[in-house]
Design a protein around this motif. Sequence first.
Motif, PDB file in Angstrom:
ATOM      1  N   LYS A   1      22.472   6.635 -14.940  1.00  0.00           N
ATOM      2  CA  LYS A   1      21.434   7.674 -14.912  1.00  0.00           C
ATOM      3  C   LYS A   1      20.055   7.079 -14.633  1.00  0.00           C
ATOM      4  O   LYS A   1      19.155   7.790 -14.161  1.00  0.00           O
ATOM      5  N   LEU A   2      19.887   5.789 -14.897  1.00  0.00           N
ATOM      6  CA  LEU A   2      18.603   5.141 -14.656  1.00  0.00           C
ATOM      7  C   LEU A   2      18.279   5.066 -13.163  1.00  0.00           C
ATOM      8  O   LEU A   2      17.115   4.899 -12.782  1.00  0.00           O
ATOM      9  N   PHE A   3      19.314   5.194 -12.319  1.00  0.00           N
ATOM     10  CA  PHE A   3      19.078   5.161 -10.877  1.00  0.00           C
ATOM     11  C   PHE A   3      18.422   6.453 -10.376  1.00  0.00           C
ATOM     12  O   PHE A   3      17.844   6.452  -9.286  1.00  0.00           O
ATOM     13  N   ILE A   4      18.513   7.521 -11.142  1.00  0.00           N
ATOM     14  CA  ILE A   4      17.977   8.802 -10.670  1.00  0.00           C
ATOM     15  C   ILE A   4      16.466   8.748 -10.479  1.00  0.00           C
ATOM     16  O   ILE A   4      15.969   9.019  -9.367  1.00  0.00           O
ATOM     17  N   PRO A   5      15.676   8.414 -11.517  1.00  0.00           N
ATOM     18  CA  PRO A   5      14.224   8.374 -11.300  1.00  0.00           C
ATOM     19  C   PRO A   5      13.784   7.298 -10.309  1.00  0.00           C
ATOM     20  O   PRO A   5      12.871   7.530  -9.509  1.00  0.00           O
ATOM     21  N   THR A   6      14.427   6.122 -10.339  1.00  0.00           N
ATOM     22  CA  THR A   6      14.007   5.058  -9.417  1.00  0.00           C
ATOM     23  C   THR A   6      14.293   5.444  -7.964  1.00  0.00           C
ATOM     24  O   THR A   6      13.488   5.155  -7.070  1.00  0.00           O
ATOM     25  N   THR A   7      15.421   6.116  -7.730  1.00  0.00           N
ATOM     26  CA  THR A   7      15.761   6.526  -6.365  1.00  0.00           C
ATOM     27  C   THR A   7      14.820   7.616  -5.867  1.00  0.00           C
ATOM     28  O   THR A   7      14.365   7.579  -4.712  1.00  0.00           O
ATOM     29  N   ILE A   8      14.517   8.591  -6.733  1.00  0.00           N
ATOM     30  CA  ILE A   8      13.581   9.654  -6.350  1.00  0.00           C
ATOM     31  C   ILE A   8      12.222   9.052  -5.986  1.00  0.00           C
ATOM     32  O   ILE A   8      11.651   9.349  -4.925  1.00  0.00           O
ATOM     33  N   GLY A   9      11.700   8.207  -6.864  1.00  0.00           N
ATOM     34  CA  GLY A   9      10.410   7.576  -6.603  1.00  0.00           C
ATOM     35  C   GLY A   9      10.430   6.730  -5.352  1.00  0.00           C
ATOM     36  O   GLY A   9       9.487   6.749  -4.549  1.00  0.00           O
ATOM     37  N   ALA A  10      11.522   5.983  -5.146  1.00  0.00           N
ATOM     38  CA  ALA A  10      11.624   5.087  -3.992  1.00  0.00           C
ATOM     39  C   ALA A  10      11.689   5.857  -2.679  1.00  0.00           C
ATOM     40  O   ALA A  10      11.090   5.445  -1.677  1.00  0.00           O
ATOM     41  N   MET A  11      12.403   6.985  -2.669  1.00  0.00           N
ATOM     42  CA  MET A  11      12.499   7.778  -1.446  1.00  0.00           C
ATOM     43  C   MET A  11      11.150   8.412  -1.105  1.00  0.00           C
ATOM     44  O   MET A  11      10.753   8.467   0.070  1.00  0.00           O
ATOM     45  N   ILE A  12      10.429   8.851  -2.125  1.00  0.00           N
ATOM     46  CA  ILE A  12       9.090   9.410  -1.894  1.00  0.00           C
ATOM     47  C   ILE A  12       8.173   8.339  -1.311  1.00  0.00           C
ATOM     48  O   ILE A  12       7.490   8.557  -0.297  1.00  0.00           O
ATOM     49  N   MET A  13       8.165   7.153  -1.942  1.00  0.00           N
ATOM     50  CA  MET A  13       7.270   6.092  -1.491  1.00  0.00           C
ATOM     51  C   MET A  13       7.701   5.535  -0.138  1.00  0.00           C
ATOM     52  O   MET A  13       6.874   5.069   0.640  1.00  0.00           O
TER      53      MET A  13
ATOM     54  N   TRP B   1       7.258  10.733 -17.530  1.00  0.00           N
ATOM     55  CA  TRP B   1       6.997  11.984 -18.264  1.00  0.00           C
ATOM     56  C   TRP B   1       8.115  12.992 -18.032  1.00  0.00           C
ATOM     57  O   TRP B   1       8.592  13.627 -18.982  1.00  0.00           O
ATOM     58  N   ILE B   2       8.556  13.114 -16.775  1.00  0.00           N
ATOM     59  CA  ILE B   2       9.598  14.105 -16.443  1.00  0.00           C
ATOM     60  C   ILE B   2      10.911  13.757 -17.128  1.00  0.00           C
ATOM     61  O   ILE B   2      11.542  14.614 -17.775  1.00  0.00           O
ATOM     62  N   PHE B   3      11.354  12.505 -17.003  1.00  0.00           N
ATOM     63  CA  PHE B   3      12.690  12.131 -17.467  1.00  0.00           C
ATOM     64  C   PHE B   3      12.744  11.764 -18.944  1.00  0.00           C
ATOM     65  O   PHE B   3      13.805  11.882 -19.563  1.00  0.00           O
ATOM     66  N   MET B   4      11.626  11.323 -19.515  1.00  0.00           N
ATOM     67  CA  MET B   4      11.651  10.884 -20.909  1.00  0.00           C
ATOM     68  C   MET B   4      10.987  11.872 -21.861  1.00  0.00           C
ATOM     69  O   MET B   4      11.471  12.078 -22.979  1.00  0.00           O
ATOM     70  N   THR B   5       9.910  12.494 -21.423  1.00  0.00           N
ATOM     71  CA  THR B   5       9.185  13.419 -22.309  1.00  0.00           C
ATOM     72  C   THR B   5       9.624  14.860 -22.117  1.00  0.00           C
ATOM     73  O   THR B   5       9.929  15.564 -23.091  1.00  0.00           O
ATOM     74  N   LYS B   6       9.666  15.303 -20.866  1.00  0.00           N
ATOM     75  CA  LYS B   6       9.973  16.707 -20.577  1.00  0.00           C
ATOM     76  C   LYS B   6      11.451  17.035 -20.814  1.00  0.00           C
ATOM     77  O   LYS B   6      11.791  17.932 -21.576  1.00  0.00           O
TER      78      LYS B   6
END
Length: 350
Positions: free
Chosen positions: A259-271, A331-336
């Motif tokens: 599941k840790l790949f989800i935020p890193t992949t989203i961020g990486a594709m955006i960047m 914030w999205i994946f850990m707080t929200k």
Amino acid sequence: MNQKSNGAHIKKFIVDVLNGTSLGIVITLIPSALVSQLLLLFTGTPVATKIGFMTTLIQSTLPIVAGFSVGQIFKLSAIDSGSIALAMFVSSGVVTQTKTGMLISGTGVILNILLIATLATALVKTTTNIFGHLKMLLQPLFVLLVAGGIGLITLGPLRQVQTLIGEAVAYATDLTPLLLGALLGGIFAFLIVSPLSSVGIAMAINLTGVGSGAANAGIVVASFTLAAMGSRVNPIGATLAHFIGSPKIQMANMLTKPKLFIPTTIGAMIMGMVATILDIKGTPFSAGFGFSGLIGPLTAYSISDKSLTAIISVLLTFIILPIAISFTLKWIFMTKFKLIHSEDLKLTLS
């Protein structure tokens, strides 16, 4: 209950091997990452040459240091740890036989290093009491011949696996620019925390230009995201090591908690897309490094037109936007949504 217990034991065994190998990777690669670009300012001076020699040479000790790190995590004896390290070193691909002797170069094939770390550790743990008083004499040779021998057999096929993956990644370079940027950003964000070499694959497919820039940007935001998410449970040095050194320090956590790949992949594709829009470029060598040693940003700047626009683009790609995106994803994946917890990124450092 027995099956559950065995499953948990096997999982812990694999995680400990991954953690030890990751630690070895970081220990041997961070020194070069920290000083490589700084040394360019003093090219040709005796001190810079010596420091460059030392930091380059220790990269080839990765399998040895990783072997001892695995032993440390398993709380094994020096003989046990040394036996693991020897088997990993001879079968890592770091040493190549030539007509005139032996050539030491590179860091080896990480996939094979991981395989032999697992096999050698299992051998050591199952034979720890077999040799009795002759342990010091026989165990290093036994582990070397069995695990190291198997490693020499699997080295070629696993090196080929890395080559085939590189060829598959190369197909992404034929896509439209924005899709290329998104895919390369996501792919290299995955590679940098996997048992594969992001630098090796980038060099193998000669990834250059905006493709290299997109790959770099993906690695950078993945590094910052993992650092931000684990900052509460990891010491400051380990947090900084994610982007100053290598995010591969998180390899064990990433592979056991996908599941840790989800935020890193989203961020990486955006960047990756942003880097393409901003025309960030790189070389095959810089593509797999990200922020490490400032290799990515300095290379992007050095091959730009060095205008004010180029400086702003480099700052946006390698510092400002990755930090902003990393804290947004945190914030999205850990707080929200609470899908990820700080403990998921806790590092085993001893």
